[in-house]
Motif scaffolding. Structure first.
Motif, short mmCIF file in Angstrom:
data_model
loop_
_atom_site.label_atom_id
_atom_site.label_comp_id
_atom_site.label_asym_id
_atom_site.label_seq_id
_atom_site.Cartn_x
_atom_site.Cartn_y
_atom_site.Cartn_z
N LYS A 293 0.84 -1.14 0.14
CA LYS A 293 -0.06 -0.13 0.02
C LYS A 293 0.85 1.26 0.08
CE LYS A 293 -3.82 2.19 2.54
NZ LYS A 293 -4.89 1.86 3.46
N PRO A 294 1.74 1.22 0.74
CA PRO A 294 2.83 2.76 0.60
C PRO A 294 3.39 2.91 -0.87
CG PRO A 294 3.30 1.42 2.74
CD PRO A 294 2.45 0.33 2.08
N VAL A 295 3.77 1.79 -1.17
CA VAL A 295 4.19 1.96 -2.71
C VAL A 295 3.21 2.33 -3.80
CG1 VAL A 295 5.50 0.95 -4.48
CG2 VAL A 295 6.26 0.36 -2.26
N LEU A 296 2.29 1.77 -3.61
CA LEU A 296 1.15 2.13 -4.60
C LEU A 296 0.54 3.85 -4.26
CD1 LEU A 296 -1.09 -1.08 -4.62
CD2 LEU A 296 0.37 -0.22 -6.45
N GLN A 297 0.74 4.17 -3.07
CA GLN A 297 0.22 5.61 -2.86
C GLN A 297 1.31 6.34 -3.34
OE1 GLN A 297 -0.78 5.47 1.57
NE2 GLN A 297 -2.83 4.62 0.92
N ARG A 298 2.34 6.18 -3.62
CA ARG A 298 3.23 7.21 -4.35
C ARG A 298 2.65 7.45 -5.65
NH1 ARG A 298 9.08 4.48 -3.01
NH2 ARG A 298 9.72 6.68 -4.10
N PHE A 299 2.02 6.89 -6.15
CA PHE A 299 1.65 7.06 -7.55
C PHE A 299 0.35 7.68 -7.91
CE2 PHE A 299 4.52 3.41 -7.80
CZ PHE A 299 5.32 3.96 -8.77
#
Length: 609
Positions: A293-299
């Motif tokens: 989730k933290p990685v996806l939210q960077r986009f």
């Protein structure tokens, strides 16, 4: 034609016919050509450029001077002289291959010319050098593509960047055909090894600029990049490493996010669209590095939709490979990858659940994720966890509003199937717990804990019950008692079918060791030999002393000790029967008794006095 030019021509022609390759005539001709190359006459310069090659190999001591003269002609102020100098470089390399590397480097620098006509001649000369020695020439070209490891000043960096773009354009537009169809057609050639190795090194050091052209227009055009090839796997690993290194930079800067997306896009193109590398490696990278989730939210929401779509496409590619080419993706490996995708599907669904990004592509991606969940349920007896069911349910109302042509009916059915627990008839084997059948636990999960209660311990009815001093049983019931299951009174609150009846804990059985150890209460009521004799002497009692009886006799004192009521009854019976008075059960009682004895003795002493 002047007299000087006529004399030079006559000398050169005679020297060419001379069979003595190292004779004086040929040496004089080469010396004269080097001399006129520095004259002011453009025609003589062009004549020298065209004839130096005939005498170069004969006189090693004059080679360096002859080569330098050719390079000077390439920098002449006259365009025609420069063009003849470019051609002279190719002629020199053709007669002496040891100059190919050096001459190729000069020609690469000459690509920066501002004259299109001259650039065309330089490109032809470079193609000639590729045909002479493809490995060496490609090495020189790629050296200009690879950025230097050491930092350089801004001016040099700009020059290098400009030259790099010129070399890449030459390889793509002018030399691609000769490289692909001739020099790298056979796998494993020296030219192939040089080109692939150098370009991969360049990709590792380059930023995003020019990388896409190198991959799509150069590397993937070569025959060695066939489906499932080792070359393709090497390229995919380079791209994944670049994407992972960008992900490790904890920054939401727009440039950093674009860099990550750029390399992920290229990796997806290599493994999924062109299939030159195994999609298993790419999907494993997606599962371990992108689905958090933290990685996806960077986009951005649009970029998240693209990423989720790529995960689904990679899963589909792995499924195809498991059917068509199981040597690339085994069935067990695909099941594991599908499990990883489904386990992280809640994050993917959350990325899809954005009304602004609703499109046919979004619904197709959702359909693929729901199919993955459905297949896992059917093949692994898997149950949709609560958090995933919650994420799926958010699409239920929106799916009912879909129009025709968007697989609305199929999506609604998949959503209902995902939110419905599998029936017992669908389960393979069942286990019984408290009379209820439960589906067998999947093989990848640990075994269920034992939920049945251990059987209650029943007392040994053969052991004799404890008796009182009078010989009658002091407790007619056994020490431990369990109720007959059939005689248990039902609870006032009716039990539901899913609840297990509450069973009271049975009393623990008195062991033989506990029976042999007197209780505290029984020891307090037992007379002590020393205290009894002392009391009798002080009272002046005569006669036969009472012998203390062994408390271990079953008709006097119970082996397990008295209860509170039993101890009181025993004390009353002891006074009536004339038995020695039991020891007081409290300190206050003993003090009162001692005061009665000592007080009478003190009164008698006073009377005597």
């Amino acid at each position: 034609m002047g007299d000087q030019e006529a004399q030079i021509r006559h000398l050169v022609e005679n020297a060419e016919r001379d069979k003595d390759r190292g004779g004086g005539l040929r040496r004089d001709a080469l010396t004269k050509l080097i001399e006129i190359a520095h004259s002011s006459d453009a025609q003589l310069k062009c004549y020298a450029a065209n004839h130096i090659r005939y005498f170069l190999n004969d006189f090693p001591d004059l080679e360096e001077d002859a080569i330098n003269v050719v390079y000077d002609l390439c920098e002449d102020h006259d365009s025609q002289v420069r063009i003849e100098g470019y051609r002279a470089i190719s002629s020199v390399s053709s007669v002496q291959h040891k100059w190919i590397k050096r001459n190729s480097d000069v020609l690469v620098q000459l690509l920066q010319s501002d004259e299109p006509e001259e650039v065309a001649v330089v490109k032809v000369a470079l193609c000639d050098h590729l045909n002479m020695d493809p490995g060496v020439t490609l090495g020189v070209l790629c050296d200009q593509i690879i950025p230097p490891e050491d930092p350089v000043d801004e001016e040099e960096r700009q020059i290098r960047d400009h030259l790099r773009s010129l070399v890449i354009a030459f390889l793509k537009d002018d030399a691609a055909e000769v490289i692909i169809r001739k020099h790298t057609k056979t796998p494993g050639t020296n030219a192939e090894n040089v080109l692939v190795g150098q370009l991969l090194t360049a990709i590792r050091r380059l930023e995003t600029h020019d990388v896409e052209v190198i991959i799509k227009d150069l590397l993937l055009m070569m025959t060695c990049y066939r489906p499932g090839s080792a070359r393709g796997m090497d390229l995919l690993h380079v791209l994944i490493d670049k994407a992972r290194s960008s992900l490790n930079v904890k920054s939401n800067d727009l440039g950093s996010i674009k860099t990550i997306g750029f390399y992920i896009s290229l990796a997806h193109f290599v493994a999924i669209e062109r299939r030159v590398a195994s999609p298993v490696v790419l999907l494993r990278f997606y599962c371990t590095s992108l689905m958090g989730k933290p990685v996806l939210q960077r986009f951005s929401p649009v970029e998240q939709l693209v990423l989720v779509g790529r995960v689904v496409e990679a899963l589909k590619a792995c499924e195809d490979e498991s059917r068509v080419r199981p040597q690339i993706c085994r069935r067990e490996e695909f099941s594991l990858l599908r499990r990883l995708v489904v386990d992280g599907a809640s994050n993917l669904l959350e990325a899809l659940n954005d009304p602004k990004s609703e499109s046919l592509a979004m619904w197709d991606t959702l359909r693929s994720l729901l199919l993955a969940c459905k297949n896992r349920k059917e093949q692994e007896n898997w149950v949709v966890p609560f958090h995933l069911a919650t994420s799926i349910s958010k699409f239920q109302a929106r799916a009912q509003q879909l129009g025709q042509g968007s697989n609305s009916d199929e999506i609604q059915v998949l959503i209902r199937q995902s939110l419905t627990e599998p029936s017992m008839s669908q389960a393979g084997t069942t286990a019984t717990i408290n009379g209820d059948s439960l589906p067998e636990r999947p093989a990848h999960l640990p075994a269920r804990p034992q939920t049945e209660r251990p059987p209650l311990k029943r007392p040994d009815m053969t052991k004799p019950s404890h008796t009182s001093m009078g010989g009658t049983a002091s407790n007619p019931r056994p020490a431990t008692q369990t109720r007959d299951p059939g005689s248990m009174t039902p609870s006032k609150r009716s039990l539901s079918s899913g609840e297990a009846p509450h069973i009271k804990r049975a009393k623990t059985e008195i062991t033989e060791e506990r029976q042999l150890t007197p209780s505290l209460l029984s020891r307090m009521t037992k007379p002590v030999a020393g205290d009894t004799e002392k009391t009798l002497r002080r009272r002046g009692a005569a006669g036969k002393k009472h012998v203390l009886e062994d408390s271990s006799e079953p008709d006097k004192h119970p082996m397990g000790g008295y209860s509170i009521k039993g101890a009181a009854a025993h004390a009353e019976r002891g006074e009536e029967s004339g038995d020695p008075a039991p020891r007081s059960s409290s300190l206050l009682d003993r003090l009162h008794r001692s005061e009665g004895v000592d007080g009478g003795q003190r009164k008698r002493n006073r009377g005597k006095a």
